[in-house]
Design a protein around this motif. Structure first.
Motif, short mmCIF file in Angstrom:
data_model
loop_
_atom_site.label_atom_id
_atom_site.label_comp_id
_atom_site.label_asym_id
_atom_site.label_seq_id
_atom_site.Cartn_x
_atom_site.Cartn_y
_atom_site.Cartn_z
N TRP A 118 -39.09 -89.35 78.60
CA TRP A 118 -37.94 -88.55 79.03
C TRP A 118 -36.63 -89.26 78.70
O TRP A 118 -35.66 -88.63 78.30
CB TRP A 118 -38.03 -88.26 80.52
N ASP A 119 -36.60 -90.57 78.90
CA ASP A 119 -35.37 -91.32 78.63
C ASP A 119 -35.09 -91.44 77.13
O ASP A 119 -33.93 -91.46 76.70
CB ASP A 119 -35.47 -92.72 79.23
N ALA A 120 -36.16 -91.53 76.32
CA ALA A 120 -35.99 -91.83 74.90
C ALA A 120 -35.65 -90.60 74.06
O ALA A 120 -34.98 -90.72 73.03
CB ALA A 120 -37.26 -92.49 74.36
N LEU A 121 -36.11 -89.43 74.48
CA LEU A 121 -35.90 -88.22 73.69
C LEU A 121 -34.59 -87.54 74.09
O LEU A 121 -34.26 -87.44 75.27
CB LEU A 121 -37.05 -87.23 73.90
N ALA A 136 -46.46 -91.71 69.90
CA ALA A 136 -45.28 -92.60 69.93
C ALA A 136 -45.52 -93.96 69.30
O ALA A 136 -44.86 -94.94 69.64
CB ALA A 136 -44.77 -92.75 71.37
N ASN A 137 -46.45 -94.03 68.36
CA ASN A 137 -46.76 -95.28 67.67
C ASN A 137 -46.17 -95.20 66.26
O ASN A 137 -46.84 -94.81 65.30
CB ASN A 137 -48.28 -95.49 67.62
N TRP A 138 -44.91 -95.58 66.14
CA TRP A 138 -44.21 -95.44 64.87
C TRP A 138 -44.81 -96.30 63.75
O TRP A 138 -44.99 -95.83 62.64
CB TRP A 138 -42.73 -95.72 65.04
N PRO A 139 -45.13 -97.58 63.96
CA PRO A 139 -45.71 -98.35 62.85
C PRO A 139 -46.98 -97.73 62.29
O PRO A 139 -47.23 -97.80 61.09
CB PRO A 139 -45.96 -99.72 63.48
N ALA A 140 -47.80 -97.12 63.15
CA ALA A 140 -49.02 -96.47 62.67
C ALA A 140 -48.69 -95.26 61.81
O ALA A 140 -49.26 -95.06 60.73
CB ALA A 140 -49.91 -96.07 63.83
N LEU A 141 -47.74 -94.45 62.26
CA LEU A 141 -47.35 -93.27 61.50
C LEU A 141 -46.69 -93.67 60.18
O LEU A 141 -46.99 -93.09 59.12
CB LEU A 141 -46.39 -92.42 62.33
N ALA A 142 -45.83 -94.67 60.22
CA ALA A 142 -45.12 -95.09 59.01
C ALA A 142 -46.06 -95.69 57.97
O ALA A 142 -45.72 -95.72 56.78
CB ALA A 142 -44.04 -96.10 59.39
N ALA A 143 -47.23 -96.15 58.39
CA ALA A 143 -48.17 -96.77 57.45
C ALA A 143 -48.91 -95.75 56.60
O ALA A 143 -49.54 -96.11 55.62
CB ALA A 143 -49.18 -97.62 58.23
N GLY A 163 -47.15 -94.68 73.65
CA GLY A 163 -46.49 -95.62 72.75
C GLY A 163 -45.01 -95.81 73.05
O GLY A 163 -44.42 -95.10 73.86
N PRO A 164 -44.37 -96.76 72.36
CA PRO A 164 -43.00 -97.14 72.69
C PRO A 164 -41.91 -96.40 71.92
O PRO A 164 -40.74 -96.56 72.23
CB PRO A 164 -42.96 -98.63 72.33
N ASP A 165 -42.28 -95.60 70.91
CA ASP A 165 -41.25 -95.02 70.01
C ASP A 165 -41.38 -93.52 69.87
O ASP A 165 -41.59 -93.00 68.76
CB ASP A 165 -41.34 -95.69 68.64
N PRO A 166 -41.22 -92.76 70.94
CA PRO A 166 -41.38 -91.31 70.82
C PRO A 166 -40.34 -90.63 69.95
O PRO A 166 -40.65 -89.71 69.19
CB PRO A 166 -41.29 -90.83 72.27
N ALA A 167 -39.09 -91.07 70.02
CA ALA A 167 -38.03 -90.38 69.29
C ALA A 167 -38.25 -90.46 67.79
O ALA A 167 -38.08 -89.47 67.07
CB ALA A 167 -36.67 -90.95 69.67
N ARG A 168 -38.64 -91.63 67.28
CA ARG A 168 -38.85 -91.76 65.84
C ARG A 168 -40.01 -90.89 65.37
O ARG A 168 -39.96 -90.30 64.29
CB ARG A 168 -39.12 -93.22 65.47
N CYS A 169 -41.05 -90.78 66.19
CA CYS A 169 -42.20 -89.97 65.81
C CYS A 169 -41.87 -88.49 65.86
O CYS A 169 -42.27 -87.72 64.97
CB CYS A 169 -43.39 -90.30 66.71
#
Length: 254
Positions: A86-89, A11-18, A36-42
């Motif tokens: 659970w809330d984010a996805l 859930a670490n979107w900035p790391a994945l996006a890099a 991490g804070p961004d599960p949906a984007r990942c």
């Protein structure tokens, strides 16, 4: 053919996006969620970009709605952050995680790949580091040229007989003392273990805004900046056999 291999994004979107790596095929070895804070984007990125993917133990726990208990180490961080997953996805993203296979076989460029999150013996949970003898036992009767694994957050490649084991390391939560996003590239017969810096402050700002205890935020701040948790005496398992070590609390070598 150029193959991008990623695992343990957490859930670490900035790391994945890099990770800006040209490739023909993307292989994802699981654990897109927790910590991490961004599960949906990942998860959405993997749904759109991963040519082949397998389910990690954290993907399984989130998709199945499994709560976690514990107050130590990464198990504590899993317990604290999982409700946010659970809330984010949305339902479709959780369903996609749940339908991921735990093993995947694919032939690319006439090479036979086996993809698992952990080990062929226990694809979700077994914890095995750079242990040539241990991997030799796990690869007995495994028909593959290249075995791709994650789970330990430790980057390595091993030649075991006529097989190669590759662990690309963790994109989003390295635990080997190098906080840069880790991944691997397979280009014909060349295997590169790679790292890239990413804007960690973006991840930390999102964590700081999350409704999590300050203790969890401090722990995540440290591990994301340093590549390991703050030094503390690890809880030793009652048995040291590989199958009985919980990867969330396993002692990590210095």
């Amino acid at each position: 053919m150029r193959i991008l291999l990623v695992s343990d994004i957490h859930a670490n979107w900035p790391a994945l996006a890099a990770i800006d790596e040209p490739h023909d095929v993307c292989l994802c070895l699981g654990d897109l969620v927790d910590y991490g804070p961004d599960p949906a984007r990942c998860v959405r990125w993997a749904m759109e970009h991963a040519s082949y993917a397998v389910r990690g133990n954290h993907d399984h726990g989130v998709a199945q709605g499994i709560p976690v208990t514990g107050e130590n180490s990464f198990r504590y961080l899993t317990r604290v952050t999982r409700p946010h997953m659970w809330d984010a996805l949305d339902a479709g993203e959780r369903r996609w995680l749940l339908q991921l296979p735990v093993t995947q076989r694919v032939t690319l460029d006439q090479k036979r790949f086996l993809l698992v999150h952990a080990t062929p013996r226990d694809p979700l949970d077994e914890y095995l580091l750079r242990d040539e003898a241990g991997w030799a036992r796990r690869l007995e009767n495994v028909e593959a040229d290249i075995v791709c694994v994650g789970h330990s957050h430790m980057q390595f490649k091993l030649k075991i007989g006529d097989k190669i084991v590759i662990n690309p390391g963790s994109v989003g939560l390295p635990r080997d003392g190098d906080p840069r996003a880790a991944y691997a590239v397979i280009d014909d017969d060349r295997i590169e273990l790679k790292r890239t810096a990413y804007p960690v402050e973006e991840t930390l700002a999102r964590i700081d805004a999350a409704p999590w205890p300050q203790r969890a935020k401090d722990m995540l701040n440290h591990v994301l900046r340093v590549g390991r948790l703050p030094a503390a005496p690890p809880e030793r398992p009652t048995s040291t056999t590989d199958a009985e070590i919980d990867p969330d609390d396993a002692p990590i070598p210095a």
